[in-house]
Write an enzyme that holds these catalytic residues in place. Structure first.
Site, PDB file in Angstrom:
ATOM      1  N   TRP A  12       0.816  -1.203   0.000  1.00 54.06           N
ATOM      2  CA  TRP A  12       0.000   0.000   0.000  1.00 54.06           C
ATOM      3  C   TRP A  12       0.858   1.266   0.000  1.00 54.06           C
ATOM      4  O   TRP A  12       0.588   2.209  -0.735  1.00 54.06           O
ATOM      5  CB  TRP A  12      -0.948  -0.040   1.180  1.00 54.06           C
ATOM      6  CG  TRP A  12      -2.015   1.026   1.218  1.00 54.06           C
ATOM      7  CD1 TRP A  12      -2.443   1.695   2.319  1.00 54.06           C
ATOM      8  CD2 TRP A  12      -2.829   1.517   0.131  1.00 54.06           C
ATOM      9  NE1 TRP A  12      -3.455   2.567   1.995  1.00 54.06           N
ATOM     10  CE2 TRP A  12      -3.713   2.478   0.659  1.00 54.06           C
ATOM     11  CE3 TRP A  12      -2.880   1.231  -1.233  1.00 54.06           C
ATOM     12  CZ2 TRP A  12      -4.639   3.161  -0.131  1.00 54.06           C
ATOM     13  CZ3 TRP A  12      -3.801   1.916  -2.029  1.00 54.06           C
ATOM     14  CH2 TRP A  12      -4.665   2.867  -1.482  1.00 54.06           C
ATOM     15  N   LYS A 106      -4.024   0.441   8.480  1.00 54.96           N
ATOM     16  CA  LYS A 106      -5.301  -0.069   8.953  1.00 54.96           C
ATOM     17  C   LYS A 106      -5.035  -1.106  10.042  1.00 54.96           C
ATOM     18  O   LYS A 106      -4.639  -2.231   9.735  1.00 54.96           O
ATOM     19  CB  LYS A 106      -6.089  -0.715   7.809  1.00 54.96           C
ATOM     20  CG  LYS A 106      -6.448   0.226   6.667  1.00 54.96           C
ATOM     21  CD  LYS A 106      -7.175  -0.540   5.565  1.00 54.96           C
ATOM     22  CE  LYS A 106      -7.508   0.333   4.379  1.00 54.96           C
ATOM     23  NZ  LYS A 106      -8.217  -0.405   3.307  1.00 54.96           N
ATOM     24  N   GLY A 135     -10.645   2.687   3.144  1.00 49.49           N
ATOM     25  CA  GLY A 135     -11.641   2.343   2.136  1.00 49.49           C
ATOM     26  C   GLY A 135     -11.313   1.031   1.453  1.00 49.49           C
ATOM     27  O   GLY A 135     -10.295   0.388   1.757  1.00 49.49           O
ATOM     28  N   LYS A 190     -12.623  -4.718  10.226  1.00 49.86           N
ATOM     29  CA  LYS A 190     -13.013  -5.506   9.043  1.00 49.86           C
ATOM     30  C   LYS A 190     -11.988  -6.598   8.742  1.00 49.86           C
ATOM     31  O   LYS A 190     -12.339  -7.626   8.146  1.00 49.86           O
ATOM     32  CB  LYS A 190     -13.216  -4.583   7.832  1.00 49.86           C
ATOM     33  CG  LYS A 190     -12.004  -3.753   7.429  1.00 49.86           C
ATOM     34  CD  LYS A 190     -11.085  -4.432   6.452  1.00 49.86           C
ATOM     35  CE  LYS A 190      -9.870  -3.574   6.177  1.00 49.86           C
ATOM     36  NZ  LYS A 190      -8.902  -4.232   5.278  1.00 49.86           N
ATOM     37  N   ASP A 243     -15.143  -1.435   2.645  1.00 48.05           N
ATOM     38  CA  ASP A 243     -13.911  -2.183   2.891  1.00 48.05           C
ATOM     39  C   ASP A 243     -14.210  -3.582   3.405  1.00 48.05           C
ATOM     40  O   ASP A 243     -13.497  -4.542   3.109  1.00 48.05           O
ATOM     41  CB  ASP A 243     -13.042  -1.415   3.892  1.00 48.05           C
ATOM     42  CG  ASP A 243     -11.565  -1.714   3.717  1.00 48.05           C
ATOM     43  OD1 ASP A 243     -11.193  -2.453   2.790  1.00 48.05           O
ATOM     44  OD2 ASP A 243     -10.762  -1.178   4.517  1.00 48.05           O
ATOM     45  N   THR A 247     -12.829  -6.926   1.559  1.00 48.97           N
ATOM     46  CA  THR A 247     -11.858  -7.764   2.262  1.00 48.97           C
ATOM     47  C   THR A 247     -12.408  -9.153   2.562  1.00 48.97           C
ATOM     48  O   THR A 247     -11.649 -10.116   2.650  1.00 48.97           O
ATOM     49  CB  THR A 247     -11.421  -7.071   3.568  1.00 48.97           C
ATOM     50  OG1 THR A 247     -11.137  -5.697   3.301  1.00 48.97           O
ATOM     51  CG2 THR A 247     -10.171  -7.708   4.131  1.00 48.97           C
ATOM     52  N   ARG A 254      -5.374 -10.557   2.115  1.00 48.87           N
ATOM     53  CA  ARG A 254      -4.477 -11.440   2.875  1.00 48.87           C
ATOM     54  C   ARG A 254      -5.198 -12.056   4.071  1.00 48.87           C
ATOM     55  O   ARG A 254      -4.958 -13.214   4.429  1.00 48.87           O
ATOM     56  CB  ARG A 254      -3.250 -10.656   3.342  1.00 48.87           C
ATOM     57  CG  ARG A 254      -2.376 -10.158   2.201  1.00 48.87           C
ATOM     58  CD  ARG A 254      -1.072  -9.585   2.717  1.00 48.87           C
ATOM     59  NE  ARG A 254      -1.267  -8.394   3.525  1.00 48.87           N
ATOM     60  CZ  ARG A 254      -1.262  -7.148   3.058  1.00 48.87           C
ATOM     61  NH1 ARG A 254      -1.095  -6.947   1.766  1.00 48.87           N
ATOM     62  NH2 ARG A 254      -1.424  -6.118   3.851  1.00 48.87           N
ATOM     63  N   ASN A 255      -6.080 -11.283   4.719  1.00 51.99           N
ATOM     64  CA  ASN A 255      -6.790 -11.804   5.885  1.00 51.99           C
ATOM     65  C   ASN A 255      -7.798 -12.874   5.482  1.00 51.99           C
ATOM     66  O   ASN A 255      -7.947 -13.883   6.163  1.00 51.99           O
ATOM     67  CB  ASN A 255      -7.471 -10.647   6.621  1.00 51.99           C
ATOM     68  CG  ASN A 255      -6.461  -9.719   7.269  1.00 51.99           C
ATOM     69  OD1 ASN A 255      -5.869 -10.042   8.282  1.00 51.99           O
ATOM     70  ND2 ASN A 255      -6.248  -8.563   6.659  1.00 51.99           N
ATOM     71  N   VAL A 278       2.140  -8.708   6.400  1.00 51.00           N
ATOM     72  CA  VAL A 278       1.470  -8.648   7.690  1.00 51.00           C
ATOM     73  C   VAL A 278      -0.021  -8.918   7.526  1.00 51.00           C
ATOM     74  O   VAL A 278      -0.664  -8.403   6.625  1.00 51.00           O
ATOM     75  CB  VAL A 278       1.679  -7.260   8.333  1.00 51.00           C
ATOM     76  CG1 VAL A 278       0.869  -7.126   9.623  1.00 51.00           C
ATOM     77  CG2 VAL A 278       3.159  -7.030   8.612  1.00 51.00           C
TER      78      VAL A 278
END
Length: 332
Positions: A12, A106, A135, A190, A243, A247, A254-255, A278
């Site tokens: 990012w 975030k 966002g 989120k 978001d 997500t 990634r989550n 991460v």
């Protein structure tokens, strides 16, 4: 043209540095890893965090916080949440003017459960020119110039408008907001719900279950935010619902990918060792559970996700626990 510093060269941070350089600003990007910085300067690509995306030759790369801060009118802070305090503390002695600070991280700080805005104000209480950016923004899509919308929120309307003008491009539309706490909480919580969403899909529980989880996850985020002083409508916006949907459903998350693997039987320790990126939702799950307890808010999805991550509860047991809760009104 403005001189802008970007602190943090993950996907990012690199994307935002690329966007600002292509707008014609003089941008310096701080990279923690010296070897990566050398490679980026030579090859104009962040092969570790944003592979396959060509970076502008005009983008300056440095490992020096003094260099990234020098003469900047604006500084974007895009480090992982667990090192945000230490990096900002190290950066502070090199701040000579009063730049605009834009928080694009975030997450919640481990242990304290603070948002990044709260961390920054604790370290530097006199800072006033401050905004947060959040966002539905997958870095890879933004870096490719695909249409994206985000929100820049500040306690000062003029600051939010300044960030809006600074970052907006023909394909990156930035809205101005006035609830930075809600925007930050949406961006952090989120990630926890996204892990749960990945678990749902990893277990093969279907679209009905995923839609229910996203909806009730939004309810949890909103209740916590309102209890902490944020506005409910913020969570219906880009930093909340927008978001959250991205997500929980997008394969670039990634989550979500972490949750998918957990649902299919993988161990958390192996997953974290395997990837250099991460997963903010892992730390945020601890923060969400702690904040829920602190503000007397019921957050069962976050609590069950935490139990899967840290208390050896199986994903199937977590689902059974959620479905077996006492029946209640939807508004509660």
């Amino acid at each position: 043209m403005e001189h802008i510093g970007v602190v943090g060269a993950g996907a990012w941070g690199t994307t935002l540095a690329k966007l600002l350089t292509e707008k014609g600003h003089a941008v310096t990007l701080w990279v923690r890893e010296r070897e990566l910085a050398v490679t980026m300067a030579r090859e104009h690509e962040n092969s570790l965090y944003l592979p396959g995306i060509e970076l502008p030759e005009a983008l300056e790369v440095t490992t020096s916080l003094a260099e990234v801060a020098r003469g900047c009118s604006a500084i974007l802070l895009v480090t992982p949440s667990h090192v945000f305090r230490s990096v900002f503390t190290d950066l502070l002695p090199f701040i000579r003017e009063s730049p605009l600070f834009i928080i694009a991280t975030k997450g919640l700080e481990p242990n304290s459960c603070m948002t990044m805005w709260q961390v920054l104000h604790e370290v530097a209480p006199s800072m006033r020119t401050l905004a947060v950016l959040s966002g539905p923004t997958f870095a890879k899509e933004v870096s490719r110039g695909l249409p994206t919308a985000a929100v820049a929120a500040s306690a000062e309307a003029a600051v939010a408008l300044r960030v809006q003008g600074l970052l907006s491009t023909p394909t990156f539309r930035v809205y101005a907001g006035s609830d930075p706490l809600g925007v930050e909480l949406g961006g952090a919580i989120k990630n926890v719900i996204a892990i749960a969403a990945g678990i749902v899909d990893g277990l093969g529980l279907g679209h009905n279950a995923l839609a229910a989880l996203i909806t009730r996850g939004l309810h949890e985020m909103t209740r916590l935010g309102v209890a902490m002083g944020a506005r409910a409508e913020t969570f219906a916006g880009l930093a909340g619902l927008g978001d959250l949907v991205l997500t929980c459903t997008g394969d670039l998350s990634r989550n979500r990918q972490l949750g998918l693997a957990l649902g299919r039987g993988a161990a958390l320790s192996e997953l974290l060792e395997r990837s250099p990126t991460v997963k903010e939702g892992v730390n945020a799950s601890k923060g969400a559970v702690d904040l829920a307890r602190r503000f007397s808010v019921d957050m069962p999805i976050c609590q069950e996700t935490y139990a899967v991550l840290f208390e050896h509860r199986s994903p199937k047991e977590a689902v059974a626990s959620l479905l077996g809760r006492v029946l209640k009104s939807e508004e509660v």
